[in-house]
Each structure stands twice: as C-alpha cells, then as structure tokens.
Scaffold this active site. Sequence first.
Site, mmCIF file in Angstrom:
data_model
loop_
_atom_site.group_PDB
_atom_site.id
_atom_site.type_symbol
_atom_site.label_atom_id
_atom_site.label_comp_id
_atom_site.label_asym_id
_atom_site.label_seq_id
_atom_site.Cartn_x
_atom_site.Cartn_y
_atom_site.Cartn_z
ATOM 1 N N GLU A 103 -4.509 15.848 -17.458
ATOM 2 C CA GLU A 103 -3.799 15.549 -18.704
ATOM 3 C C GLU A 103 -3.858 14.051 -19.095
ATOM 4 O OE1 GLU A 103 0.218 15.919 -17.586
ATOM 5 O OE2 GLU A 103 0.990 15.390 -19.565
ATOM 6 N N THR A 126 -7.442 19.545 -12.216
ATOM 7 C CA THR A 126 -6.091 19.371 -11.689
ATOM 8 C C THR A 126 -5.732 20.592 -10.852
ATOM 9 O OG1 THR A 126 -3.716 19.355 -12.148
ATOM 10 C CG2 THR A 126 -5.088 20.170 -13.918
ATOM 11 N N ASP A 128 -2.902 21.562 -10.636
ATOM 12 C CA ASP A 128 -1.761 22.172 -11.329
ATOM 13 C C ASP A 128 -2.171 23.265 -12.332
ATOM 14 O OD1 ASP A 128 -0.249 20.418 -9.912
ATOM 15 O OD2 ASP A 128 0.238 19.104 -11.593
ATOM 16 N N ARG A 163 15.800 33.084 9.571
ATOM 17 C CA ARG A 163 16.104 31.920 8.738
ATOM 18 C C ARG A 163 15.585 32.117 7.323
ATOM 19 N NH1 ARG A 163 13.477 27.723 13.024
ATOM 20 N NH2 ARG A 163 15.382 27.151 14.141
ATOM 21 N N MET A 170 3.296 21.813 -5.222
ATOM 22 C CA MET A 170 3.148 20.914 -6.365
ATOM 23 C C MET A 170 3.234 21.692 -7.672
ATOM 24 S SD MET A 170 0.559 17.855 -5.395
ATOM 25 C CE MET A 170 1.146 16.487 -4.376
ATOM 26 N N ARG A 172 4.278 19.813 -11.527
ATOM 27 C CA ARG A 172 5.273 18.965 -12.197
ATOM 28 C C ARG A 172 5.904 19.678 -13.391
ATOM 29 N NH1 ARG A 172 6.453 13.853 -12.855
ATOM 30 N NH2 ARG A 172 5.037 13.268 -11.191
ATOM 31 N N ARG A 266 15.619 26.191 6.131
ATOM 32 C CA ARG A 266 14.743 25.025 6.347
ATOM 33 C C ARG A 266 13.707 24.934 5.233
ATOM 34 N NH1 ARG A 266 14.464 23.582 11.862
ATOM 35 N NH2 ARG A 266 16.425 24.174 12.827
ATOM 36 N N VAL A 273 -1.141 17.939 1.197
ATOM 37 C CA VAL A 273 -2.002 18.878 1.934
ATOM 38 C C VAL A 273 -2.722 19.796 0.934
ATOM 39 C CG1 VAL A 273 -1.941 20.858 3.523
ATOM 40 C CG2 VAL A 273 -0.572 18.840 3.999
HETATM 41 O O1 F6P Z 1 -2.364 15.979 -9.805
HETATM 42 C C1 F6P Z 1 -1.145 16.540 -10.203
HETATM 43 C C2 F6P Z 1 -0.150 16.390 -9.122
HETATM 44 O O2 F6P Z 1 -0.654 17.037 -8.018
HETATM 45 C C3 F6P Z 1 1.256 16.889 -9.474
HETATM 46 O O3 F6P Z 1 1.490 18.215 -9.179
HETATM 47 C C4 F6P Z 1 2.118 15.960 -8.671
HETATM 48 O O4 F6P Z 1 3.391 15.795 -9.273
HETATM 49 C C5 F6P Z 1 1.363 14.695 -8.687
HETATM 50 O O5 F6P Z 1 0.005 15.041 -8.786
HETATM 51 C C6 F6P Z 1 1.584 13.801 -7.502
HETATM 52 O O6 F6P Z 1 0.788 12.680 -7.659
HETATM 53 P P1 F6P Z 1 0.787 11.424 -6.702
HETATM 54 O O7 F6P Z 1 -0.047 11.786 -5.525
HETATM 55 O O8 F6P Z 1 0.138 10.347 -7.496
HETATM 56 O O9 F6P Z 1 2.193 11.136 -6.353
#
Ligand code: F6P
Length: 342
Positions: A103, A126, A128, A163, A170, A172, A266, A273
């Site tokens: 993006e 990405t 994402d 548990r 990930m 966002r 937990r 990763v």
């Molecule tokens: O590339 C997107 C992303 O993986 C998001 O899901 C995540 O919030 C962000 O990157 C984390 O980025 P950085 O490694 O720069 O903290």
Amino acid sequence: MRIGVLTGGGDCPGLNAVIRAVVRKGVGAYGHEFVGYRDGWRGPLEDDRRPLGVPEVRGILPRGGTILGSSRTNPFAGEGGPERIAANLEAVGVDGLIAIGGEDTLGAASRLHTEHGLNVVGVPKTIDNDLSATDYTFGFDTAVNVAMEAIDRLHTTADSHHRVLIVEVMGRDAGWIAVHAGLAGGANVILIPERQFDVEAVCDLVARRFAGHFAPIVVVAEGAQPLGGMPDAGDAPTDAFGHVRLGGVGHWLEREIERRTGKETRATVLGHVQRGGTPTAFDRVLATRFGLHAIEAAHEGRWGTMAALRGTDIKLVELTEATDELKTVPESFYAEAEVFFG
Ligand code: F6P
C-alpha cells in the site's frame, strides 16, 4: 533500456522471485540493463545502487527476504523528495522503475507517476493481501501456511493442558491471514480488524468449546479491536507513513479471557516469523509471473500500471486502482468461518 528495481515496505517471501523474473526476462528477451536500488525509496532518493544482472539473481528464487533490502522510507515525507529521485534517475540514465511493494510503496509510486511524471510499474506485495485490484498478493500464501502450522501445533498442546491458546497473527487493517489460517487450522474463534469483537461473546465460545471436551484456539489479527477499542492503544511509535506499531491485542485477550472464564489462557505472537523464510510454491509462481508481466509492461512503456492477478490470469491495472482503497475481508467470507466457531 535501463530499468531500476526496488523493494519497499515490510519484506515478504517471493520478493527475490520477482527480481529474478524481471532481470532474467529483461536481459534475455529484450537486452535491457538493470540497476538495483537499495532499501525501497531510500535507494533512488540517496542514489544508493548496486549491480543487478543475471549473475546477481542466480540462486535467489527460494530465498526469503530481498537481496535489495527494504525500508519504509516515504519519498513525500520531506522537502523535494520526488525531484531528487527524478534527478538521480536521470543522472545514471534510468528510464523507469519497477517498484515492488504494498500500500505505502505503491501509493508513493502512484503519486510519483501522476504528480511528477515518473516512469513506474508496480508489483503488488504484502503478506496482508489487502491490496485492491489483485485477487492475491504474493507472500500471503506463505504467511497463511506458517500460521496454519502454528495452529495445528497449538491444538495438541491446548488439549493436553485444557488451556485456551491464542495466536496473534499479522494484519493491520485486514484479517485475511487470520481468516484463511483460522479456517485452514480449525480455529474456534477468529477476530479481525474489520469487525470489533465483544470479549463476553468470545468467552461464551471458549466455554462452548470446553463443554465439548476440547480446548479452544483463538486466532486474532494484530489490528483487531474489542468493542470500544483497546484501552492502552495510542503511545506506540509510528513509521514514516504514520502507521502505529501494532501488537498487544493477543496478550490483552489472554488476561481478559483468563479473568472472565477462570481458564488458564496463553498467547503466542507469531510476528515476523510469518514474513521470513522460504516462499511456498504458490508464492514463487505468482511472484515470478508478476515479474514477467511487470518487465513486459516497462518494455512497452505502460508506466503507471501494476501487474495483478485476476482469476488465473495476470492483467495490467492502473496503479491508482490498486492503492485507492484497501481490500478487506467481506462479511460473507467471515460468516463462512463463523460456522466453525465454538
Ligand atoms: O507488511 C505488512 C505488515 O506485515 C503488517 O501486517 C504489520 O503491521 C507490519 O507489516 C509490521 O511491520 P514492521 O515489521 O515494519 O513493524
């Protein structure tokens, strides 16, 4: 032609496969020359380059990360960024750029093209999977497989200890990784940024799962929010594009679920990763096809476009189409995953 290549934003499995395809086809089919720019938009801004020919791309197809390096440098953050980039490209005879990014990187590419007349072709990257105009971005499939494997492993240990186990993945603004990995791994609750969640409802699903004598797995995307928002959000650092560093919802949920249900809970935060290591076959093939179509577009002078997956075909779309709006998880898809909750 002389073409610059850069990789920007969070790294992702398959970046090297794109670079390899661009260079192999560009040199082999068209006789083009390449310049590798280091660390995303920082490279052309500071004229930081490295050689990029067929010898440099040998053996990189299965390697994670990017041989060019990456950064979240925003060329519009300071004064005169676009002008500096244009001058630096002209000084070394670069006719155009292939920008591989998400993006932010492609948003900048789009503005550089429309507002400053720079020759840019984009490739959507990405983990994402939240870029519009393409059915999938490369890197996503690898991330989903990493998260699915983690869920598979957590099921057995959760059952042994009775548990609640939470996996924070990930994502966002979009819950694509969470929904795909949760569906593939048989998660009992999936929480995504597109829809605020009610902790009490989550606890009911947890109780329902225990009532069936199995331990629950909760998958939560890092950007998911409880109703009313996260209590301590807001003081985390931001990057050059203004994004707050996320992470924390998994541990917040851990405390809430344990307090409300009395069940030991937990959280595992998968974090980077999901972004590192070798790409899946799907991502290698998709990244390679994107690279082949991107160099073809540059060769034909179709600047301001991006390679996109539509069904099983790769098409060229306008860069603006890809970056105007984020692609989020539709309600109907989430409803399919919900069938297996509890
Ligand atoms: O590339 C997107 C992303 O993986 C998001 O899901 C995540 O919030 C962000 O990157 C984390 O980025 P950085 O490694 O720069 O903290």
